[in-house]
Design a protein around this motif. Structure first.
Motif, short mmCIF file in Angstrom:
data_model
loop_
_atom_site.label_atom_id
_atom_site.label_comp_id
_atom_site.label_asym_id
_atom_site.label_seq_id
_atom_site.Cartn_x
_atom_site.Cartn_y
_atom_site.Cartn_z
N TYR A 194 19.58 23.57 7.82
CA TYR A 194 20.69 23.76 9.07
C TYR A 194 21.97 24.32 8.43
O TYR A 194 22.41 25.32 9.04
N ARG A 195 22.41 24.09 7.30
CA ARG A 195 23.80 24.48 6.83
C ARG A 195 23.53 26.03 6.15
O ARG A 195 24.37 26.98 6.38
N LEU A 254 23.16 28.43 9.05
CA LEU A 254 24.51 28.93 9.60
C LEU A 254 25.22 30.15 9.43
O LEU A 254 26.39 30.53 9.80
N ARG A 297 20.14 20.59 4.80
CA ARG A 297 20.41 21.79 3.81
C ARG A 297 19.91 23.07 4.48
O ARG A 297 20.28 24.21 4.52
#
Length: 603
Positions: free
Chosen positions: A11-12, A15, A9
């Protein structure tokens, strides 16, 4: 279900930084500056006089080794010609290394004052390691003829003509001028002449590249290209966007504008031979009078256009041209940082989580760094070999036709470096790592987490100095982090992608420069390209650390995946134990039991 160290979560969510930076890149495009032109025609250039001078130099001074007697005699002739044209001349003597020996070399600098203090420089080297040295003879002949034509024309800016020494000694004269010229702040542009009369043409005919990341003025380059189209009737060629990017990610050039652009000058080289490491036969028959005429008029047209311009538009320190637009370096650097930060933030979080769970993640960080130890040993050995003149001290010296060592000269040192690397990998690396077995033994994701953090810090340092190179390596960093996730159905595809991206930059460099510089299939040239440095100790040290981390990334990607394990004890009792309260030992369970008994009595 086991819990992952990597919080996908986070990481997303991070982004979005990459997405925002990409939007900024899309709005950062700039229009290319137009090419400069002049109303004066370059008819004053006399190709017959230039060719006669070229033939005279090759016939009277066939031996012009850098700093040699023939080279010094020609310097006297060049200085006399400049003085006869009313130029103010001076000689700049300096010491430089040529073929392993220190030589006294001489630059001849001639100045023709104009109404403005702004200066335009025309440069060509006169020395040659081959006999009779027609490439440098033709460049010197063109330089003298351009000086004669310029002296007869009205001009606004001060014109400086430089006959450099040591062109065949790793551009020693150009390096000297770049470092020591006193009026460098007044120089608008430098036009370098090299091998302008070759019979066989190899594009590109204009070379703007630097020995450092970045490049010079795009308007200067477009002005020279336009002059070649008009006066020489030929297409100058150029680099594709991918080639431009590679030139700045791994800078290398074999022409004399390289040290000038690296020192901050706007410079471009006009040459009929591109940057090929192959030469035509060294004889007057290999020269084209027609080519000399076309290039001479193009050089004079470029000089006239630059002289008539009140301002030569500067360009960003680095950029990539796409059609009629260019993307500046700062935008690409922002995009690289936007891609780097999600991995770094996620890796820091995963590293902290692993420490809280009692995982031995620090030892895997040490294991990742230990893979750099063989590269550091080879780096130290290569530096020692360069001091002993067993290896060239720069990539341009290693690949230039006049200075590159033969197979017999370079093979012993290269074989010694390969053996030293193998021994260091087998003996030194395990001791530094303090781990007998790597991640191939089925360990959990600690190795991938530790490596992601180490590599992200290294790439951040690389990004600060060369965002072009960092951007090429960031995909490998993302894939390395994703290998720390629990086993998925696309593991084989992920491994293949991680290995390919880890090897992407070195493979692209070797393939690109092998084709561009005509290196052929000789493996020693490619080894010299990798071993020879750019003179920066920091870049060499950082490159060794990153190389070790990329090798570790390959090992992690190829490792047999191990299951996620967690040191936290959450369940006690036999495997049939369903959890707290299932045996009636909690208050909630007792309340449920009393309620059930009361319901039975009512019935």
């Amino acid at each position: 279900m086991p819990r992952s160290l990597v919080d996908i979560r986070i990481y997303r969510a991070t982004l979005v930084l990459a997405l925002l930076s990409l939007v900024v890149v899309m709005f950062s495009l700039e229009e290319r500056p137009p090419a400069l032109t002049s109303t004066l025609a370059p008819d004053a250039f006399d190709e017959h006089g230039a060719f006669t001078t070229t033939s005279d130099i090759a016939g009277r001074y066939p031996d012009r080794s850098p700093g040699g007697a023939g080279d010094d005699a020609l310097a006297d002739v060049v200085e006399g010609r400049f003085r006869s044209l009313s130029f103010e001349t001076k000689r700049d003597e300096f010491s430089a290394e040529s073929d392993g020996q220190s030589e006294t070399m001489t630059n001849v600098v001639a100045t023709l004052s104009g109404r403005s203090d702004r200066q335009l420089v025309v440069m060509a080297h006169r020395d040659s390691r081959t006999r009779p040295g027609t490439p440098s003879a033709s460049a010197t002949g063109m330089l003298l003829e351009l000086a004669r034509a310029a002296a007869a024309l009205r001009h606004q800016k001060t014109l400086v003509f430089v006959s450099t020494d040591g062109g065949d000694a790793d551009h020693a004269g150009a390096r000297r001028f770049a470092d020591e010229y006193g009026d460098r702040a007044d120089v608008d542009a430098v036009l370098v002449l090299e091998d302008p009369a070759a019979t066989r043409v190899k594009r590109p005919l204009t070379v703007p590249w630097s020995l450092r990341s970045g490049r010079g003025s795009l308007q200067l380059l477009r002005t020279a290209e336009g002059a070649l189209r008009r006066e020489a009737g030929t297409t100058p060629g150029g680099e594709s966007p991918a080639g431009q990017y590679m030139r700045q990610a791994w800078p290398l050039t074999l022409r004399e504008q390289g040290p000038l652009v690296a020192a901050g000058y706007d410079a471009v080289t006009l040459t009929a031979r591109g940057e090929s490491s192959k030469r035509d036969p060294d004889s007057l028959s290999s020269l084209s009078r027609l080519r000399l005429a076309g290039f001479g008029k193009a050089a004079l047209a470029t000089l006239l256009a630059l002289d008539s311009a009140t301002e030569i538009r500067s360009s960003p320190p680095g950029y990539v041209v796409f059609g009629s637009q260019l993307v500046p370096e700062w935008a690409l650097a922002l995009f690289a940082l936007g891609l780097l930060l999600p991995v770094m933030i996620t890796a820091v979080d995963a590293f902290a989580r692993a420490r809280r769970r009692g995982r031995q993640v620090m030892r895997w960080a040490r294991w990742s760094l230990a893979a750099s130890s063989p590269f550091l040993v080879v780096l130290a050995a290569a530096w020692l070999f360069q001091l002993l003149d067993w290896l060239p001290s720069s990539a341009s010296e290693a690949l230039a036709p006049a200075t590159r060592p033969s197979f017999s000269e370079s093979a012993p040192a290269l074989v010694a470096l390969v053996l030293l690397f193998a021994l260091s990998w087998l003996l030194l690396r395990p001791r530094v790592a303090a781990i007998r077995h790597g991640p191939a033994q089925g360990d959990g994701p600690e190795a991938a987490v530790a490596l992601s953090l180490v590599l992200s810090v290294e790439l951040l340092a690389l990004w600060a100095g060369n965002p072009f190179a960092a951007l090429l390596m960031i995909p490998a960093l993302h894939l390395c982090l994703l290998t720390a996730l629990p086993q998925g159905p696309n593991r084989r595809l992920l491994v293949s992608a991680a290995v390919a991206t880890a090897l992407l930059l070195p493979a692209m460099v070797l393939l690109y420069y092998g084709a561009r510089l005509d290196l052929g299939a000789d493996p020693t040239r490619y080894l010299l390209l990798m071993v020879a440095g750019d003179g920066s100790a920091w870049n060499a040290l950082l490159g060794s650390l990153i190389a070790g981390s990329l090798v570790s990334a390959v090992l992690v990607a190829l490792a047999r995946p191990g299951g996620e394990r967690d040191s936290e004890i959450t369940v006690r009792g036999p495997s049939s134990y369903a959890g707290p309260g299932s045996l009636g030992g909690t208050e909630s369970a007792l309340r449920d039991e009393r309620g059930q008994n009361l319901a039975k009595r009512k019935f």
